[in-house]
Design an enzyme around this catalytic site. Structure first.
Site, PDB file in Angstrom:
ATOM      1  N   MET A  27      41.857  40.252  57.591  1.00 11.71           N
ATOM      2  CA  MET A  27      41.390  40.366  59.055  1.00 11.71           C
ATOM      3  C   MET A  27      39.714  40.004  59.634  1.00 11.71           C
ATOM      4  O   MET A  27      39.665  40.017  61.110  1.00 11.71           O
ATOM      5  CB  MET A  27      41.319  42.000  59.326  1.00 11.71           C
ATOM      6  CG  MET A  27      42.220  42.308  58.695  1.00 11.71           C
ATOM      7  SD  MET A  27      42.999  44.095  59.450  1.00 11.71           S
ATOM      8  CE  MET A  27      41.291  45.007  58.702  1.00 11.71           C
ATOM      9  N   ASN A  29      36.150  38.388  59.780  1.00  8.90           N
ATOM     10  CA  ASN A  29      34.487  38.607  60.302  1.00  8.90           C
ATOM     11  C   ASN A  29      34.307  38.354  58.367  1.00  8.90           C
ATOM     12  O   ASN A  29      34.179  38.971  58.163  1.00  8.90           O
ATOM     13  CB  ASN A  29      35.185  39.864  61.211  1.00  8.90           C
ATOM     14  CG  ASN A  29      33.650  40.508  61.112  1.00  8.90           C
ATOM     15  OD1 ASN A  29      33.147  41.230  61.004  1.00  8.90           O
ATOM     16  ND2 ASN A  29      32.696  39.618  61.109  1.00  8.90           N
ATOM     17  N   LEU A  30      34.619  37.180  58.320  1.00 11.04           N
ATOM     18  CA  LEU A  30      34.924  36.835  56.929  1.00 11.04           C
ATOM     19  C   LEU A  30      33.167  36.858  56.710  1.00 11.04           C
ATOM     20  O   LEU A  30      32.442  36.280  57.404  1.00 11.04           O
ATOM     21  CB  LEU A  30      34.969  35.104  56.954  1.00 11.04           C
ATOM     22  CG  LEU A  30      36.309  35.202  57.113  1.00 11.04           C
ATOM     23  CD1 LEU A  30      37.053  33.928  56.484  1.00 11.04           C
ATOM     24  CD2 LEU A  30      37.902  36.227  56.435  1.00 11.04           C
ATOM     25  N   HIS A  31      32.816  37.213  55.044  1.00  9.08           N
ATOM     26  CA  HIS A  31      32.407  37.365  54.280  1.00  9.08           C
ATOM     27  C   HIS A  31      31.725  37.278  53.135  1.00  9.08           C
ATOM     28  O   HIS A  31      33.095  36.830  52.619  1.00  9.08           O
ATOM     29  CB  HIS A  31      31.400  39.113  54.344  1.00  9.08           C
ATOM     30  CG  HIS A  31      32.360  39.923  53.494  1.00  9.08           C
ATOM     31  ND1 HIS A  31      32.676  39.353  52.554  1.00  9.08           N
ATOM     32  CD2 HIS A  31      33.322  40.714  54.689  1.00  9.08           C
ATOM     33  CE1 HIS A  31      33.787  41.159  52.290  1.00  9.08           C
ATOM     34  NE2 HIS A  31      33.951  41.433  53.253  1.00  9.08           N
ATOM     35  N   ALA A  32      30.913  37.201  52.248  1.00 10.78           N
ATOM     36  CA  ALA A  32      30.868  36.745  50.872  1.00 10.78           C
ATOM     37  C   ALA A  32      31.555  37.387  49.845  1.00 10.78           C
ATOM     38  O   ALA A  32      32.840  36.547  49.081  1.00 10.78           O
ATOM     39  CB  ALA A  32      29.788  36.507  49.989  1.00 10.78           C
ATOM     40  N   HIS A  34      35.095  37.794  51.191  1.00 10.47           N
ATOM     41  CA  HIS A  34      36.098  37.128  51.117  1.00 10.47           C
ATOM     42  C   HIS A  34      36.094  35.644  50.556  1.00 10.47           C
ATOM     43  O   HIS A  34      37.222  34.928  50.404  1.00 10.47           O
ATOM     44  CB  HIS A  34      36.797  37.136  52.897  1.00 10.47           C
ATOM     45  CG  HIS A  34      36.774  38.476  53.444  1.00 10.47           C
ATOM     46  ND1 HIS A  34      35.641  39.064  54.152  1.00 10.47           N
ATOM     47  CD2 HIS A  34      37.688  39.050  53.390  1.00 10.47           C
ATOM     48  CE1 HIS A  34      35.774  39.837  54.731  1.00 10.47           C
ATOM     49  NE2 HIS A  34      37.883  39.806  54.811  1.00 10.47           N
ATOM     50  N   GLY A 142      41.455  41.348  46.722  1.00 11.53           N
ATOM     51  CA  GLY A 142      40.459  42.215  46.102  1.00 11.53           C
ATOM     52  C   GLY A 142      40.444  43.624  46.165  1.00 11.53           C
ATOM     53  O   GLY A 142      41.202  44.062  46.605  1.00 11.53           O
ATOM     54  N   LYS A 143      40.091  43.392  44.453  1.00 14.54           N
ATOM     55  CA  LYS A 143      39.961  44.863  43.913  1.00 14.54           C
ATOM     56  C   LYS A 143      38.648  45.655  45.356  1.00 14.54           C
ATOM     57  O   LYS A 143      39.451  47.326  45.077  1.00 14.54           O
ATOM     58  CB  LYS A 143      39.636  45.074  42.780  1.00 14.54           C
ATOM     59  CG  LYS A 143      40.241  44.436  41.629  1.00 14.54           C
ATOM     60  CD  LYS A 143      39.958  44.183  40.629  1.00 14.54           C
ATOM     61  CE  LYS A 143      40.835  43.916  39.393  1.00 14.54           C
ATOM     62  NZ  LYS A 143      40.923  43.721  37.907  1.00 14.54           N
ATOM     63  N   LYS A 144      38.362  45.473  46.204  1.00 18.17           N
ATOM     64  CA  LYS A 144      37.572  46.337  47.327  1.00 18.17           C
ATOM     65  C   LYS A 144      38.957  47.420  47.457  1.00 18.17           C
ATOM     66  O   LYS A 144      38.550  48.525  47.773  1.00 18.17           O
ATOM     67  CB  LYS A 144      37.083  45.325  48.034  1.00 18.17           C
ATOM     68  CG  LYS A 144      36.377  46.396  48.917  1.00 18.17           C
ATOM     69  CD  LYS A 144      35.488  47.013  49.013  1.00 18.17           C
ATOM     70  CE  LYS A 144      35.008  47.485  50.146  1.00 18.17           C
ATOM     71  NZ  LYS A 144      36.049  48.133  51.577  1.00 18.17           N
TER      72      LYS A 144
HETATM   73  P1  AMP Z   1      39.830  42.264  55.204  1.00 15.28           P
HETATM   74  O1  AMP Z   1      39.903  41.245  55.846  1.00 15.28           O
HETATM   75  O2  AMP Z   1      38.839  43.373  55.100  1.00 15.28           O
HETATM   76  O3  AMP Z   1      41.193  43.072  55.473  1.00 15.28           O
HETATM   77  O4  AMP Z   1      40.499  42.484  53.518  1.00 15.28           O
HETATM   78  C1  AMP Z   1      40.353  40.795  53.637  1.00 15.28           C
HETATM   79  C2  AMP Z   1      40.463  40.630  51.994  1.00 15.28           C
HETATM   80  O5  AMP Z   1      39.161  40.692  51.466  1.00 15.28           O
HETATM   81  C3  AMP Z   1      41.430  41.837  50.963  1.00 15.28           C
HETATM   82  O6  AMP Z   1      41.813  41.535  50.297  1.00 15.28           O
HETATM   83  C4  AMP Z   1      39.891  42.319  50.492  1.00 15.28           C
HETATM   84  O7  AMP Z   1      40.582  43.607  49.407  1.00 15.28           O
HETATM   85  C5  AMP Z   1      39.219  41.403  50.084  1.00 15.28           C
HETATM   86  N1  AMP Z   1      38.307  42.317  50.429  1.00 15.28           N
HETATM   87  C6  AMP Z   1      37.944  42.775  51.450  1.00 15.28           C
HETATM   88  N2  AMP Z   1      35.633  42.846  50.886  1.00 15.28           N
HETATM   89  C7  AMP Z   1      36.442  42.681  49.673  1.00 15.28           C
HETATM   90  C8  AMP Z   1      34.652  42.559  48.789  1.00 15.28           C
HETATM   91  N3  AMP Z   1      33.353  42.944  49.254  1.00 15.28           N
HETATM   92  N4  AMP Z   1      34.819  41.672  47.441  1.00 15.28           N
HETATM   93  C9  AMP Z   1      35.969  40.746  46.888  1.00 15.28           C
HETATM   94  N5  AMP Z   1      36.743  41.071  48.085  1.00 15.28           N
HETATM   95  C10 AMP Z   1      36.970  41.785  49.109  1.00 15.28           C
END
Ligand code: AMP
Length: 277
Positions: A27, A29-32, A34, A142-144
Site C-alpha cells: 500500500m 509509504n515504503l520502509h525497509a 517493504h 511479509g510475515k508481519k
Molecule cells: P502494506 O504496505 O502494509 O500493505 O504491506 C505490504 C507488504 O509488506 C505486506 O506483505 C506486509 O506484510 C509487508 N510488510 C510490512 N511491514 C513489514 C515488515 N516490517 N517486515 C516484513 N514485511 C513487511
C-alpha cells in the site's frame, strides 16, 4: 530502468513477453520492511513488479483510509534505487471500474477477522485482482501480517491459482518494533513505548520454549503487562503456525500473535516459536 505504470492495459502490454514475474503487493509509504521483500523477490524471478495501491475495500468505516500516508514519489525513488522493474500504481478507477459485487470471502473468523470485519474480504479480493492483472509466478508477503499471509496461501490453494506464495521475515527497528507505515502515527512518547508489544510476545516465546504449557496464563500475563503500560490490547493468541483457527499444542510449531492499540494507533506483531530440536 524502472517503469512506472498506472493503468492495466499498459501494464499488460509491458509484461506480455515476461515470464518469471514476481509480485510484491504493497500500500506504499515504503520502509525497509517493504524493500526487504523486494530483495527476496529478486531471488525468485526475473521481472519484479511492486504494486502500490491503498485499497479502500480493506478499510472499515472507522479506519484510517483517508489519512493513510500516500508517498508515491518517494516510494518510486526508493524502488528505482534498488532496481525494481515495474512500479504498478493504479488509481481507484483502474482497480474498481464498476461497483464491485464479486468478492473473495475467506472463511477465517479468528483474530484480525473478528476485530476487523470485512478486512480479509478486502485483502483477498484486491490480491486476487492483482494476481489476475500481473499474472506472477511468485508473490511475496511479509510475515508481519501473519494472518494475511495465511489467508492468501489458503485462497491460492483453494482457488487453484498457479502462484507460489513466499512468506518473508519481519523487518524490525533496532529496539524490536516491527516496521510499519502506521508507526508514523505514533507520538514520540508512544514510539518509545511501542517496542513493548514485541517484548511481550518475545517473553511468551521464551517461556513456551522453556516448556511452559499454560498458554492461557501466559496470554493473560502479556495482556496485563500491556494494559499496565497504557495499551488497549485487542488480543494475544498462541496458534499453530499453519492454522490460526486451531488450538495450540506442544507438538506443532506455534506462533504468538498480538494486536493492541497505543493512543490511537493499532499495532500488530507476531513471533514464530519453533523448537530448536
Ligand atoms: P502494506 O504496505 O502494509 O500493505 O504491506 C505490504 C507488504 O509488506 C505486506 O506483505 C506486509 O506484510 C509487508 N510488510 C510490512 N511491514 C513489514 C515488515 N516490517 N517486515 C516484513 N514485511 C513487511
Amino acid at each position: 530502468m524502472t517503469q512506472i505504470i498506472h493503468h492495466i492495459p499498459e501494464l499488460r502490454e509491458y509484461l506480455k513477453n515476461s515470464e518469471d514475474i514476481v509480485l510484491v503487493p504493497t500500500m506504499g509509504n515504503l520502509h525497509a520492511g517493504h524493500l526487504s521483500l523486494v530483495e527476496i523477490a529478486k531471488q525468485y524471478g526475473k521481472t519484479v513488479v511492486v504494486s502500490v495501491f491503498v485499497n479502500p475495500l480493506q478499510f472499515g468505516p472507522t479506519e484510517d483510509y483517508a489519512e493513510y500516508p500516500r508517498t508515491l514519489e518517494e516510494d518510486c525513488t526508493k524502488l528505482k534505487s534498488i532496481g525494481v522493474d515495474v512500479v504498478f500504481a493504479p488509481g481507484l478507477d483502474d482497480m474498481y471500474p464498476d461497483q464491485q459485487t464479486c468478492f473473495v470471502v475467506p472463511d477465517e473468523a479468528v483474530l484480525e477477522a473478528s476485530s476487523r470485519p470485512g478486512f480479509f474480504l478486502g485483502v483477498a479480493t484486491v490480491v486476487l485482482k492483482l494476481f489476475n492483472i500481473v499474472q506472477p509466478k511468485t508473490a511475496i508477503f511479509g510475515k508481519k501480517d501473519y494472518q494475511q499471509l495465511r489467508v492468501i496461501q489458503t485462497m491460492t490453494r483453494q482457488l487453484n491459482l498457479p502462484i507460489q506464495i513466499i512468506g518473508a521475515p519481519i523487518a524490525r527497528a533496532e529496539d524490536g518494533l516491527a516496521l510499519s507505515s502506521r508507526n508514523s502515527y505514533l507520538s514520540e512518547a508512544e514510539r518509545a513505548e511501542a517496542p513493548r508489544l514485541h517484548a511481550v510476545l518475545e517473553e511468551i516465546q521464551s517461556l513456551v520454549l522453556q516448556g511452559d504449557l499454560n498458554y492461557s496464563q501466559l496470554i493473560e500475563n502479556g495482556l496485563n503487562t500491556l494494559r499496565a503500560h497504557g495499551w488497549k490490547p485487542d488480543y494475544i493468541a498462541i496458534c499453530p503456525q499453519d492454522n490460526l483457527s486451531l488450538m495450540p499444542s506442544s507438538n506443532v510449531p506455534l506462533v504468538v500473535l498480538g494486536a493492541a492499540t497505543l493512543g490511537t494507533t493499532r499495532l500488530i506483531d507476531n513471533i514464530e516459536i519453533t523448537p530448536a530440536n
